[in-house]
Design a protein around this motif. Structure first.
Motif, short mmCIF file in Angstrom:
data_model
loop_
_atom_site.label_atom_id
_atom_site.label_comp_id
_atom_site.label_asym_id
_atom_site.label_seq_id
_atom_site.Cartn_x
_atom_site.Cartn_y
_atom_site.Cartn_z
N ILE A 176 -10.23 -13.82 10.33
CA ILE A 176 -9.90 -12.44 10.63
C ILE A 176 -9.97 -11.66 9.58
CG2 ILE A 176 -8.75 -10.70 12.14
CD1 ILE A 176 -7.72 -13.16 13.98
N HIS A 177 -10.86 -10.77 9.33
CA HIS A 177 -11.11 -9.94 8.26
C HIS A 177 -10.46 -8.47 8.38
CE1 HIS A 177 -14.09 -13.04 7.89
NE2 HIS A 177 -14.09 -13.01 6.74
N ALA A 178 -10.32 -7.78 7.15
CA ALA A 178 -9.81 -6.47 7.27
C ALA A 178 -10.92 -5.62 7.77
CB ALA A 178 -9.71 -5.87 6.01
N PRO A 179 -10.70 -4.45 8.66
CA PRO A 179 -9.45 -3.87 8.64
C PRO A 179 -8.25 -4.49 9.33
CG PRO A 179 -10.86 -2.65 10.24
CD PRO A 179 -11.64 -3.52 9.33
N THR A 180 -8.58 -5.34 10.33
CA THR A 180 -7.68 -6.05 11.34
C THR A 180 -6.70 -6.89 10.43
OG1 THR A 180 -8.96 -5.94 13.33
CG2 THR A 180 -7.26 -7.62 13.27
N ALA A 181 -7.10 -7.58 9.56
CA ALA A 181 -6.38 -8.42 8.79
C ALA A 181 -5.30 -7.68 7.83
CB ALA A 181 -7.11 -9.29 7.98
N ALA A 182 -6.00 -6.62 7.43
CA ALA A 182 -4.89 -5.68 6.70
C ALA A 182 -4.00 -5.14 7.23
CB ALA A 182 -5.87 -4.78 5.77
N LEU A 183 -4.13 -4.69 8.51
CA LEU A 183 -3.07 -3.92 9.12
C LEU A 183 -2.09 -5.06 9.87
CD1 LEU A 183 -5.32 -1.74 11.50
CD2 LEU A 183 -4.57 -1.42 9.32
N ALA A 195 7.52 -2.84 1.52
CA ALA A 195 6.67 -1.91 1.75
C ALA A 195 5.55 -2.00 0.77
CB ALA A 195 7.34 -0.39 0.97
N THR A 196 4.71 -2.91 1.34
CA THR A 196 3.58 -3.69 0.57
C THR A 196 2.36 -2.41 1.29
OG1 THR A 196 4.30 -5.79 0.71
CG2 THR A 196 1.96 -5.49 0.46
N ARG A 197 1.42 -2.04 0.30
CA ARG A 197 0.46 -1.15 0.60
C ARG A 197 -0.93 -1.88 0.79
NH1 ARG A 197 3.51 2.64 2.42
NH2 ARG A 197 4.94 3.33 0.80
N VAL A 198 -1.59 -1.46 1.70
CA VAL A 198 -2.86 -2.38 2.03
C VAL A 198 -4.21 -1.52 2.03
CG1 VAL A 198 -1.71 -4.17 3.37
CG2 VAL A 198 -2.61 -1.87 4.33
N SER A 199 -4.26 -0.15 1.53
CA SER A 199 -5.38 0.25 1.74
C SER A 199 -6.51 0.08 0.76
CB SER A 199 -5.06 1.78 1.52
OG SER A 199 -4.44 2.15 -0.02
N GLU A 200 -5.92 -0.78 -0.51
CA GLU A 200 -7.12 -1.25 -1.46
C GLU A 200 -7.45 -2.61 -0.97
OE1 GLU A 200 -8.55 0.46 -3.81
OE2 GLU A 200 -7.67 2.22 -2.88
N LEU A 201 -7.07 -2.96 -0.05
CA LEU A 201 -7.56 -4.33 0.32
C LEU A 201 -8.92 -4.31 1.01
CD1 LEU A 201 -4.47 -6.21 1.78
CD2 LEU A 201 -5.74 -6.71 -0.46
N GLU A 202 -9.95 -4.96 0.70
CA GLU A 202 -11.28 -5.00 1.02
C GLU A 202 -11.83 -5.55 2.33
OE1 GLU A 202 -13.84 -3.35 1.11
OE2 GLU A 202 -14.53 -3.16 -1.07
N GLN A 203 -12.92 -4.98 2.64
CA GLN A 203 -13.32 -5.63 4.08
C GLN A 203 -14.62 -6.38 3.57
OE1 GLN A 203 -13.66 -1.90 6.97
NE2 GLN A 203 -12.88 -1.20 4.93
N PRO A 204 -15.09 -7.49 4.39
CA PRO A 204 -16.19 -8.00 4.36
C PRO A 204 -17.47 -7.13 4.34
CG PRO A 204 -15.61 -8.76 6.37
CD PRO A 204 -14.44 -7.81 5.81
N VAL A 205 -18.39 -7.71 3.74
CA VAL A 205 -19.79 -6.53 3.56
C VAL A 205 -20.42 -6.37 5.10
CG1 VAL A 205 -22.34 -6.49 2.66
CG2 VAL A 205 -20.25 -7.11 1.15
N PHE A 206 -20.07 -7.46 6.13
CA PHE A 206 -20.70 -7.15 7.22
C PHE A 206 -19.91 -5.91 8.17
CE2 PHE A 206 -17.56 -10.60 8.18
CZ PHE A 206 -16.87 -10.13 9.09
N ALA A 207 -18.74 -5.71 7.67
CA ALA A 207 -17.94 -4.66 8.33
C ALA A 207 -18.20 -3.23 7.72
CB ALA A 207 -16.41 -5.14 8.27
N TRP A 208 -18.93 -3.17 6.74
CA TRP A 208 -19.22 -1.91 5.99
C TRP A 208 -19.88 -0.95 7.00
CZ3 TRP A 208 -19.95 -2.80 0.21
CH2 TRP A 208 -18.88 -3.21 -0.42
N LYS A 209 -20.77 -1.17 8.01
CA LYS A 209 -21.51 -0.36 8.65
C LYS A 209 -20.58 0.16 9.99
CE LYS A 209 -25.74 -2.77 7.39
NZ LYS A 209 -26.96 -3.35 8.01
#
Length: 209
Positions: A176-183, A195-209
């Motif tokens: 399970i990838h980001a954004p779901t995995a990051a949240l 208080a771990t920040r996650v906004s800089e954790l990347e999503q796989p390319v297939f989720a960019w669209k």
């Protein structure tokens, strides 16, 4: 760590959420559409432990079909993220909850597809009422909190398309990838008092669209 689905656990998670300070709004490179998801806590179904609800999106959906997701979607005009998360829980799973069920909110997460997602932590006590909407949800899964607290639950990999690391959540043979995995990862960290920040954790390319 086992967390019984009871009032004491609800109070402890509410306290952890209250102790978490959301990251301040950051300037975004372009206008992002607001969205919200629910980290909906319920009984695990394998005893009295606490779990959260994860869905597999229906194959008929136009976007992100067949992917793992927390219940949620785009905020309607004039709707707050909390209101949107509660509405989506009702529309996707038939769970009608009031704002008194909300335990807190986590950091906004900007997606490559143009959304700014607010995670809303909700105590979904009436889990027996879950009735998935087949137009949106293929299946619903209860993920025990002990599952995400394992040391090997998450990993971080490099991809050539980005300088940022892709986060992955390992669950029963699925990735399970980001954004779901990051949240989910940030929720895990909040439970641990970090208080771990996650906004800089990347999503796989297939989720960019």
């Amino acid at each position: 760590m086992m967390r019984p689905f009871d009032d004491a656990t609800r109070r402890n998670i509410a306290k952890a959420c209250a102790s978490f300070t959301r990251a301040p709004d950051a300037a975004q490179p372009r206008a992002l559409k607001r969205a919200a998801v629910a980290v909906a806590l319920t009984a695990s179904g394998r005893g009295s432990d606490t779990a959260f609800l994860l869905t597999l999106r229906a194959s008929s959906l136009r976007a992100h079909r067949g992917q793992w997701a927390l219940p949620g979607g785009r905020c309607d005009e004039g709707e707050t993220p909390v209101e949107a998360a509660l509405r989506e829980l009702d529309e996707e799973l038939g769970l009608r909850l009031g704002e008194d069920a909300v335990l807190g909110t986590l950091d906004d997460y900007p997606t490559r597809s143009g959304y700014l997602i607010t995670p809303v932590v909700v105590w979904a006590a009436d889990s027996a009422a879950i009735v998935p909407n087949p137009q949106e949800v293929a299946s619903v899964h209860r993920i025990g909190l002990d599952t995400i607290e394992r040391e090997d639950a998450f990993d971080f990999i490099a991809i050539p398309e980005s300088a940022r690391r892709v986060i992955r959540f390992h669950h029963q043979g699925s990735l399970i990838h980001a954004p779901t995995a990051a949240l989910i990862y940030q929720f895990r960290e909040v439970l641990a008092g970090r208080a771990t920040r996650v906004s800089e954790l990347e999503q796989p390319v297939f989720a960019w669209k």
